[in-house]
Design an enzyme around this catalytic site. Sequence first.
Site, PDB file in Angstrom:
ATOM      1  CD  GLU A  97      -2.598   1.339   2.584  1.00 53.81           C
ATOM      2  OE1 GLU A  97      -2.806   2.450   3.090  1.00 53.81           O
ATOM      3  OE2 GLU A  97      -3.055   0.277   3.047  1.00 53.81           O
ATOM      4  CD  GLU A 102      -2.636   6.892   6.009  1.00 49.79           C
ATOM      5  OE1 GLU A 102      -3.656   6.219   6.258  1.00 49.79           O
ATOM      6  OE2 GLU A 102      -1.489   6.563   6.365  1.00 49.79           O
TER       7      GLU A 102
END
Length: 173
Positions: A97, A102
């Site tokens: 990933e 984020e």
Amino acid sequence: YGDGSQYGIPGWGNNEWQSYTDNPANLFVEDGRLHIVARQQNNQYTSARIRTLGNAEFTYGRMEARIKLPAAGQGLWPAFWMLPTNSPYGGWAAGGEIDIVEWINGMDVVHGTLHHGSAWPNNQQTGGCFNPAGDAITGFHNYAIEWDPDQIRSNGHNTAGWDRWSSPASNYD
């Protein structure tokens, strides 16, 4: 958002409080900008997500989005990230990933992370964090990665660049 298989499931992903919906109040285009909006309705939270699964695949290149993150709030976790379409290495996180950005619960930094190695909870993560210049975090910023066969680099931020990762079936180094 793909096939809708994640609609109405609170806690999907990182145990979020919201349920993803196909409600136009959560996902819409206005003045040429895509808006993904978390909303509190009664004692529930709703939001939206966009999946490119089956519509677009990338290996190498520059992936970039101009993003304005929301004002700080507990329980918010806006993110721009990539997962493999079909992983010969196994499920998350063995298949990998790439988190381009984020912003977790209104922290004073944003994160870029590469998840790899074995399946959770024995996976590895490598990354960095930075505080974008200008309008602190909640202004518009370009978030990107540059991915080539030898390295994944974060958009102009030296705190996140990866040149080694692994999976149970293969190592890149």
